[in-house]
Scaffold this active site. Structure first.
Site, mmCIF file in Angstrom:
data_model
loop_
_atom_site.group_PDB
_atom_site.id
_atom_site.type_symbol
_atom_site.label_atom_id
_atom_site.label_comp_id
_atom_site.label_asym_id
_atom_site.label_seq_id
_atom_site.Cartn_x
_atom_site.Cartn_y
_atom_site.Cartn_z
ATOM 1 N N GLU A 360 77.256 60.149 50.745
ATOM 2 C CA GLU A 360 77.984 59.027 50.911
ATOM 3 C C GLU A 360 79.535 58.894 50.525
ATOM 4 O OE1 GLU A 360 76.216 55.462 48.135
ATOM 5 O OE2 GLU A 360 74.846 56.060 48.714
ATOM 6 N N ASN A 361 80.518 58.787 50.995
ATOM 7 C CA ASN A 361 81.928 58.416 50.700
ATOM 8 C C ASN A 361 82.405 57.844 51.494
ATOM 9 O OD1 ASN A 361 85.057 59.839 51.449
ATOM 10 N ND2 ASN A 361 84.272 59.314 49.156
#
Length: 455
Positions: A360-361
């Protein structure tokens, strides 16, 4: 944009993806006899969620998955990370996930599912939730059900998502479900999640899973000053929020004796648990959003509003604002170098660190609806993603093996206690009509992927 933009470059074989989670996008709250999760209970409490919103419909992905996958696949991504709804699976509605997986494979996208992304069945919470050791075994049973049904088509599996955030916000504090407010008494819930991870790895391996990993949120923690009290407070906060959740998996023990004692497991049993928890992984997922700065609490100082949640005044550490030239519309500091820093720190701390995937980013910006030309101009998100991908590239140059990067998120969703104000998606969702629109960042990400070296 194509032909005029210089994109960050990655080694051949690097995998690009998008991520979502079941509770945040699926909706269909009652479909197939689905029972409540802790988040259904939490969102029903007055004042728990911004504007009193809930996820009964969310992005309606349950009914619109085929067209959503078409949009995701059209960007050229290799992988799609999603999660299963535990309550939906308990209700026997595995046909939905059959259809989802088959549609992804037909579109040429690899499914990368997560077993647990915070939506514990309420019936298990009523029996103690993650403070009850038996919940870890119930997750292992759930893993067995899923891998038996889907293991012929799903190669890559993620056990748990962000155990640290779930423990801190939901068990230590009251800002997320199940809102226990246990303070440091939440550490047994942390241990039982880690045990669930280890048990799930064993089940997945037994059923021939090809690749198994975990998704952990990590962030650099710095002291607000050189004052020894601040340095000690920052080290304690990092131990509790970073290393308590990674040391057992990657080193086979907790970061210090106080934490080891506080998980509340007899020594002989704890050693057996840690042996399970340290099961071999094929990849290690890192979720990154922003760094944290900590000081020792100062009498009379107001610390509210620094983090998304407020740390109680009686805790031995307090957050202070991180200096940053830019913040997202969620108020999070934009510090791409922090991603490089934490990746290098993980490499140095864990000699046997598996290949990393950024699971995730992303960033929330309050995107406006499409203009007259149909476009959604989200230049700030493009700048954010570009800078963070360059930070990943810097970590690779520094010798960290990073094999992939997944944007959070594919589509706008229900952002937990923040409701629908916060938009992380590359695809805009009009929550009044549920119509989808590709943002400029979607096109940028498509072109970035297309510009990479061929395998």
């Amino acid at each position: 944009m194509k032909g005029t933009t210089v994109y960050p470059r990655f080694p051949p074989g690097f995998r690009f993806g998008m991520s979502t989670s079941a509770y945040q996008i699926e909706g269909a709250a009652d479909a197939g006899g689905k029972a409540p999760s802790i988040w259904d209970t939490f969102t029903a409490r007055p004042g728990a969620v911004r504007h009193g919103q809930d996820a009964r419909v969310a992005s309606d992905h349950y009914h619109r998955y085929a067209s959503d996958i078409e949009l995701i696949a059209a960007a050229g991504v290799h992988d799609y990370r999603f999660s299963f709804s535990w309550t939906r699976v308990l209700a026997g509605d595995l046909d939905f996930y059959d259809r989802l997986v088959d549609t992804l494979l037909t579109a040429g996208v690899r499914p990368v599912p997560t077993l647990y992304h915070w939506d514990l069945p309420q019936e298990l919470e009523d029996a103690g939730g993650w403070t009850n050791r038996d919940t870890a075994h119930r997750l292992a049973d759930y893993a067995g059900t899923l891998v038996t049904r889907l293991g012929d088509r799903v190669r890559d599996w993620i056990t748990m998502n962000e155990m640290n955030v779930h423990t801190l916000y939901g068990y230590a504090l009251t800002d997320h479900a199940p809102a226990r407010g246990l303070g440091l008494g939440a550490l047994p819930a942390a241990h039982h999640q880690l045990l669930a991870h280890g048990l799930a790895v064993r089940v997945l391996r037994t059923h021939g899973a090809g690749s198994v990993g975990v998704a952990q949120q990590h962030f650099p923690v710095s002291a607000a000053s050189d004052d020894p009290a601040d340095v000690e407070a920052a080290a304690m906060f990092s131990a509790l929020t970073n290393w308590t959740f990674s040391d057992p998996i990657l080193l086979g023990d907790y970061p210090d004796e106080l934490i080891r004692a506080a998980v509340g497991v007899p020594e002989a049993q704890l050693d057996r648990d840690l042996e399970l928890i340290r099961a071999r992984l094929d990849f290690y997922g890192v979720n990154y959003y922003e760094p944290t700065m900590i000081e020792a609490p100062k009498a009379g100082k107001d610390y509210s509003g620094v983090l998304e949640v407020d740390i109680p005044a009686d805790m031995p550490f307090s957050p202070v604002p991180v200096e940053s030239d830019e913040r997202t519309d969620f108020g999070w500091a934009v510090v791409p170098a922090g991603l490089t820093d934490i990746l290098v720190t993980l490499r140095d701390r864990y000699p046997d660190l598996p290949p990393v995937i950024i699971t995730e980013n992303g960033a929330s910006f309050h995107d406006s609806p499409p203009g007259p030309d149909g476009r959604i101009r989200d230049e700030r998100r493009i700048s954010y993603l570009d800078a963070h991908l360059r930070a990943v590239s810097d970590a690779i140059t520094a010798g960290v093996r990073v094999d992939g990067y997944y944007v959070w998120s594919a589509i706008d969703n229900f952002e937990w206690a923040a409701g629908y104000d916060e938009r992380f998606g590359l695809i805009y969702v009009d929550f009044s009509t549920l119509e989808r629109t590709k943002k400029d960042s979607w096109f940028w990400y498509r072109d970035l992927i297309a510009a990479q070296p061929r395998n």
